[in-house]
Design a protein around this motif. Sequence first.
Motif, short mmCIF file in Angstrom:
data_model
loop_
_atom_site.label_atom_id
_atom_site.label_comp_id
_atom_site.label_asym_id
_atom_site.label_seq_id
_atom_site.Cartn_x
_atom_site.Cartn_y
_atom_site.Cartn_z
N ARG A 1 0.81 -1.21 0.00
CA ARG A 1 0.00 0.00 0.00
C ARG A 1 0.85 1.27 0.00
O ARG A 1 0.47 2.27 -0.58
N HIS A 2 2.00 1.19 0.66
CA HIS A 2 2.84 2.40 0.68
C HIS A 2 3.32 2.76 -0.73
O HIS A 2 3.40 3.92 -1.09
N LEU A 3 3.59 1.73 -1.52
CA LEU A 3 4.04 2.03 -2.88
C LEU A 3 2.89 2.58 -3.73
O LEU A 3 3.09 3.45 -4.58
N PHE A 4 1.72 2.09 -3.47
CA PHE A 4 0.56 2.58 -4.20
C PHE A 4 0.33 4.06 -3.90
O PHE A 4 0.13 4.89 -4.81
N VAL A 5 0.41 4.39 -2.63
CA VAL A 5 0.25 5.80 -2.23
C VAL A 5 1.30 6.66 -2.92
O VAL A 5 1.01 7.76 -3.41
N LEU A 6 2.52 6.15 -2.99
CA LEU A 6 3.60 6.89 -3.62
C LEU A 6 3.33 7.11 -5.10
O LEU A 6 3.63 8.17 -5.67
N MET A 7 2.78 6.09 -5.74
CA MET A 7 2.46 6.23 -7.16
C MET A 7 1.42 7.31 -7.36
O MET A 7 1.51 8.11 -8.29
N GLU A 8 0.44 7.33 -6.48
CA GLU A 8 -0.59 8.35 -6.60
C GLU A 8 0.00 9.74 -6.43
O GLU A 8 -0.37 10.68 -7.12
N PHE A 9 0.93 9.86 -5.50
CA PHE A 9 1.58 11.15 -5.31
C PHE A 9 2.38 11.53 -6.57
O PHE A 9 2.32 12.66 -7.06
N ALA A 10 3.15 10.57 -7.05
CA ALA A 10 4.04 10.84 -8.19
C ALA A 10 3.26 11.39 -9.38
O ALA A 10 3.76 12.23 -10.13
N ARG A 11 2.06 10.92 -9.53
CA ARG A 11 1.20 11.38 -10.61
C ARG A 11 0.95 12.88 -10.56
O ARG A 11 0.66 13.52 -11.58
N THR A 12 1.04 13.45 -9.34
CA THR A 12 0.64 14.85 -9.18
C THR A 12 1.79 15.83 -9.32
O THR A 12 1.58 17.04 -9.23
N GLU A 13 3.01 15.34 -9.51
CA GLU A 13 4.13 16.27 -9.72
C GLU A 13 4.72 16.02 -11.10
O GLU A 13 5.09 14.89 -11.43
N GLU A 14 4.79 17.06 -11.84
CA GLU A 14 5.18 16.92 -13.24
C GLU A 14 6.51 16.20 -13.44
O GLU A 14 6.72 15.53 -14.44
N ARG A 15 7.42 16.32 -12.46
CA ARG A 15 8.73 15.67 -12.68
C ARG A 15 8.70 14.17 -12.46
O ARG A 15 9.60 13.46 -12.86
N PHE A 16 7.67 13.68 -11.75
CA PHE A 16 7.58 12.24 -11.53
C PHE A 16 6.49 11.60 -12.39
O PHE A 16 6.53 10.39 -12.65
#
Lengths: 189, 189, 189, 189
Positions: C87-102
């Motif tokens: 789940r922690h990786l899933f949360v991270l993926m969701e975050f990454a989606r919201t910053e243009e550099r990730f």
Amino acid sequence: MDYAARNFAAEGYHTTSVTSIVNGLGVGKGVFYWYFASKDELLGEILGDALRSMREAQRDAIAGEPDPARRIDQGIRASLHWLSENRHLFVLMEFARTEERFAPIIRRGDDQMVADALPHVSAGITAGLLRGEDPVFLTMAILGVSGHLARTLVLEQGNDADRVAESVIAFCRQGYLATGTPALARRSA
Amino acid sequence: MDYAARNFAAEGYHTTSVTSIVNGLGVGKGVFYWYFASKDELLGEILGDALRSMREAQRDAIAGEPDPARRIDQGIRASLHWLSENRHLFVLMEFARTEERFAPIIRRGDDQMVADALPHVSAGITAGLLRGEDPVFLTMAILGVSGHLARTLVLEQGNDADRVAESVIAFCRQGYLATGTPALARRSA
Amino acid sequence: MDYAARNFAAEGYHTTSVTSIVNGLGVGKGVFYWYFASKDELLGEILGDALRSMREAQRDAIAGEPDPARRIDQGIRASLHWLSENRHLFVLMEFARTEERFAPIIRRGDDQMVADALPHVSAGITAGLLRGEDPVFLTMAILGVSGHLARTLVLEQGNDADRVAESVIAFCRQGYLATGTPALARRSA
Amino acid sequence: MDYAARNFAAEGYHTTSVTSIVNGLGVGKGVFYWYFASKDELLGEILGDALRSMREAQRDAIAGEPDPARRIDQGIRASLHWLSENRHLFVLMEFARTEERFAPIIRRGDDQMVADALPHVSAGITAGLLRGEDPVFLTMAILGVSGHLARTLVLEQGNDADRVAESVIAFCRQGYLATGTPALARRSA
DNA sequence: AATGAATGAGCATTCATTCAT
DNA sequence: TATGAATGAATGCTCATTCAT
């Protein structure tokens, strides 16, 4: 800027941190970056001001002197005087020369100084007062003696700037040969 | 030491990390600290060697020349030559002057150079060849012109060291006044 | 990387400092930068590994299943399972989606997942098992239900991943219409 | 708030400073803190407004539609439409989910949306139109497909929102199985 | 209401130096 | 002798927030 300049000169640019500057001044760190975009920019502005101030001192010193050779003498006196009063700025200039990102500022300043002094040297040559060889070289030589002796005799050894100025002037005028001695033949063919 | 000296000169002492030096050399970091107690000590040794090397070059150049004025000329030629061949060391010396922890090394070197040149200037005065004013001042003035013009004309503008040396010699001998021009009266207040 | 990933997920990427990571790990700060060029790069590597790991889990899950529809089911089960375990990786993926550099990393991962699932959907269509409309759309729809319900039902509300998987499979197969109900006419002309 | 929301979405919340917002708006920093206690509170209000606006759009869309299944369809259309018109707010919601201090706002919004849609799904089940399993699950599944496809197909890939809405509706109604295909037996262990 | 200079804790990152191997 | 992983103090810089005006 003055406080920073003195610290940079005393401790070295890299050795003086922004933190130590703002602490020494009793202000917050943010105020530094309100006024300067970076530490480098601060040094750039210090150098720019210093160069401008030195140039003005020279300009003022020679204003109204009709004799070109005397104008040169006055310029030498003004340089030595300015350097002795602003030794920290002189030290900073010497440092700036050694880092590629600041060196251009100093090189531009050098060029400017040569350009400022050149007309007087050229006028002296035209008037038959100065040796007619390369006026640019002559100008640079004069600036070189002034700068070096300002550093060693005035700044490092604490001699009086005006006294040193007179010696520099004498040396620049006549060189080291005893008066009356015929110039020795050049070594090379 | 040579590799480090060239990097320090090219990138700046503070800007060049120990890591980059050992990586560039293909050795581990441990070997660096086996040979040098610290980065500062490395620079100290580089400077010491440089000063020694320059001094030797001058000593060699004047050996066997009986005329004191000519010995001075030879010294000037040797300085310009050494400086042009070791511009990275010259840059390093200029930097060292600006940090209080290295400056003493350079000041000692300056003193040494003056001490080395002084006997020849004094001999020239005794022989009636040089103006009999302050021999220390005369020595410093000669070194100042040499150093400054080495930096600006040779290192920065790429002029030929030997050519510049001859101009420096001419300037030191005669100054800027046209031959035959009577020395102008001092401006004294 | 695991410790950092869990902290990023729990506190937020920007809210978790490098200092807190190394302190929590009981190591010095330098060691962080020995292994990762920057905090951003660390996140990039975490995301890359996560995407790879998820993909492998799906690949393994469907290996050896001849029925394309069942392969899709297995893929859904594997996704839900992986997501619930990471789940922690899933949360991270969701975050990454919201910053243009990730975001590009995640978009590439999304594309990859669609590309992985597409052949099975297409095979299902060819075999007459799946509705023959747009296979890419169908694939994305399946991934969308899986992802969303993994987050809400499994991660946020703590339901059992396998249970949710079966419901997702049922929904994807039949939709929400009661069996036997004739499809309603589309609203638009 | 609108200007801030668009900047947060475009540059990232942490990456957009209060300074850049007030500068972009041509106002002083004081006025910002007159209206908002903090940057976090600003985001909170933006999110609250966004959630409220989305909810209203859905409520308006289904008003007056007697058929519960059609109400669901209208809700899907309204969601997709709102999301495509307010993509910056959608991006912000996705970000908010990843930071523990904002996540509750979004979770409350999710719950609200489920609560809003639930009666219609339940009514559909009661009317025998929808599969009678877990109505909450069914609601969440519908929202999941809508949200995911809004992001990938509409926001990222630029497809037309109305077109995507029809596909989402079709998928939600019937799932992926070819019409007439008997539901495959569950894979159960 | 509004300004914007000032604050200072906090951040990512660097790098001289150490030391177990 | 030599390696290079590890250390951690120090650096330049940012930015949410305050407050005198």
